[in-house]
Scaffold this active site. Structure first.
Site, PDB file in Angstrom:
ATOM      1  N   ASN A 161      -7.062  -3.469  14.876  1.00  0.00           N
ATOM      2  CA  ASN A 161      -8.451  -3.789  14.529  1.00  0.00           C
ATOM      3  C   ASN A 161      -8.519  -4.940  13.519  1.00  0.00           C
ATOM      4  O   ASN A 161      -9.574  -5.226  12.977  1.00  0.00           O
ATOM      5  CB  ASN A 161      -9.150  -2.543  13.970  1.00  0.00           C
ATOM      6  CG  ASN A 161      -8.471  -2.004  12.725  1.00  0.00           C
ATOM      7  OD1 ASN A 161      -7.545  -2.624  12.191  1.00  0.00           O
ATOM      8  ND2 ASN A 161      -8.927  -0.859  12.240  1.00  0.00           N
ATOM      9  N   GLU A 172      -9.550  -2.009   6.046  1.00  0.00           N
ATOM     10  CA  GLU A 172     -10.093  -1.794   7.390  1.00  0.00           C
ATOM     11  C   GLU A 172     -11.304  -2.706   7.627  1.00  0.00           C
ATOM     12  O   GLU A 172     -11.868  -3.246   6.678  1.00  0.00           O
ATOM     13  CB  GLU A 172     -10.511  -0.325   7.539  1.00  0.00           C
ATOM     14  CG  GLU A 172      -9.372   0.683   7.381  1.00  0.00           C
ATOM     15  CD  GLU A 172      -8.391   0.706   8.569  1.00  0.00           C
ATOM     16  OE1 GLU A 172      -8.590  -0.047   9.543  1.00  0.00           O
ATOM     17  OE2 GLU A 172      -7.425   1.474   8.503  1.00  0.00           O
ATOM     18  N   ASP A 229       0.822  -1.214   0.000  1.00  0.00           N
ATOM     19  CA  ASP A 229       0.000   0.000   0.000  1.00  0.00           C
ATOM     20  C   ASP A 229       0.856   1.264   0.000  1.00  0.00           C
ATOM     21  O   ASP A 229       2.073   1.202   0.172  1.00  0.00           O
ATOM     22  CB  ASP A 229      -0.966  -0.003   1.194  1.00  0.00           C
ATOM     23  CG  ASP A 229      -0.288  -0.356   2.523  1.00  0.00           C
ATOM     24  OD1 ASP A 229       0.949  -0.345   2.588  1.00  0.00           O
ATOM     25  OD2 ASP A 229      -1.008  -0.635   3.492  1.00  0.00           O
ATOM     26  N   HIS A 275      -6.827  -5.054  10.631  1.00  0.00           N
ATOM     27  CA  HIS A 275      -6.607  -4.696   9.223  1.00  0.00           C
ATOM     28  C   HIS A 275      -5.320  -5.315   8.690  1.00  0.00           C
ATOM     29  O   HIS A 275      -4.372  -5.564   9.430  1.00  0.00           O
ATOM     30  CB  HIS A 275      -6.660  -3.172   8.990  1.00  0.00           C
ATOM     31  CG  HIS A 275      -5.491  -2.390   9.489  1.00  0.00           C
ATOM     32  ND1 HIS A 275      -5.618  -1.072   9.887  1.00  0.00           N
ATOM     33  CD2 HIS A 275      -4.187  -2.702   9.649  1.00  0.00           C
ATOM     34  CE1 HIS A 275      -4.424  -0.627  10.260  1.00  0.00           C
ATOM     35  NE2 HIS A 275      -3.542  -1.597  10.127  1.00  0.00           N
TER      36      HIS A 275
HETATM   37  P1  PGA Z   1       2.528  -1.979  13.077  1.00  0.00           P
HETATM   38  O1  PGA Z   1       1.330  -1.896  12.056  1.00  0.00           O
HETATM   39  O2  PGA Z   1       3.508  -2.966  12.493  1.00  0.00           O
HETATM   40  O3  PGA Z   1       3.092  -0.598  13.085  1.00  0.00           O
HETATM   41  O4  PGA Z   1       1.957  -2.442  14.371  1.00  0.00           O
HETATM   42  C1  PGA Z   1       0.760  -3.074  11.624  1.00  0.00           C
HETATM   43  C2  PGA Z   1      -0.320  -2.752  10.636  1.00  0.00           C
HETATM   44  O5  PGA Z   1      -1.040  -1.761  10.876  1.00  0.00           O
HETATM   45  O6  PGA Z   1      -0.434  -3.455   9.640  1.00  0.00           O
END
Ligand code: PGA
Length: 243
Positions: A136, A143, A67, A138
């Site tokens: 959450n 999301e 992304d 994602h």
């Molecule tokens: P993080 O993010 O590695 O900074 O915890 C994970 C994500 O949001 O995919």
């Protein structure tokens, strides 16, 4: 699904890097699907280390990232393009033309999504996709509530994500409001998936995603339906799974 437990972040990073290295050694011109965020930084550091020791060669490796924010130029230090170059691409012998991140500055985002999806197909698909997991559930910028049927698409960031990201920007108004992300369908087409998670704050979502029902409200839960998923997580992140 296989779950490997590591004692801490360092061991998680090493195990994940081992799996990615094995892929590169077995297929030197493989397509790696890559991720940003804080979790994969240690994995990239370990790969760089092994490259410097002469144990890994990225000369033929190709990459596609999950992304990118919309509206951030490549030289903005919060863009995922910038992240990938500073944590991995500029530190190993990968050819810049073999690395791919969605173009967040594309004038026609729908056309960019189509181009990116077609590009992944034209490379023969992703051999191994590295993923982090959001609190959450994602994966990428998919999301909760996102359809499992989406390919690469333009996403409106939720207010919660915007709030969570504002610490990286001068003000909340500077946080991008949209992103381009591989969809769940794109991710599920990867031949193999490697999800990494670290820390107690991921324990609830790891248990929910891999031991709860498969529902769009927990995007990562769809990975239960993929036939080649490896989860590498530290003990803290696995502390709430059923034993
Ligand atoms: P993080 O993010 O590695 O900074 O915890 C994970 C994500 O949001 O995919």
């Amino acid at each position: 699904m296989k779950i490997y437990e590591a004692k801490d972040y360092r061991e998680m990073s090493r195990k994940a890097a081992n799996i990615l290295s094995a892929q590169i050694i077995l297929k030197p011109d493989c397509v790696l699907g890559l991720a940003t965020g804080s979790t994969p930084i240690g994995t990239y550091d370990q790969l760089v280390d092994w490259y410097k020791k002469g144990d890994l060669d990225f000369a033929e490796v190709k990459t596609v990232n999950l992304d990118e924010y919309r509206g951030l130029a490549r030289d903005n230090d919060q863009s995922y393009y910038y992240f990938m170059h500073s944590h991995l691409f500029d530190r190993v012998n990968i050819k810049p033309e073999n690395t791919n991140v969605p173009d967040g500055m594309a004038e026609d985002p729908a056309a960019e999504c189509e181009r990116y999806e077609a590009l992944i197909q034209s490379l023969g698909g992703v051999d191994i996709q590295l993923l982090g997991i959001g609190h959450n559930g994602h994966i990428g910028f998919n999301e909760p509530g996102t359809s499992f049927a989406k390919e690469t698409h333009c996403v409106d960031l939720t207010q919660r994500t915007i709030e969570a990201n504002k610490r990286f920007f001068p003000s909340v108004d500077d946080v991008p409001k949209q992103a381009i992300s591989m969809g769940i369908k794109t991710i599920m087409r990867a031949k193999k998936i490697l999800l990494i998670a670290s820390g107690e704050e991921k324990a609830d979502i790891v248990a929910k995603a891999f031991f709860g029902p498969v529902v769009p409200e927990v995007p990562a839960s769809i990975l239960q339906m993929h036939d080649d998923v490896v989860v590498v997580a530290d003990s803290a992140a696995l502390s709430k799974i059923p034993r």
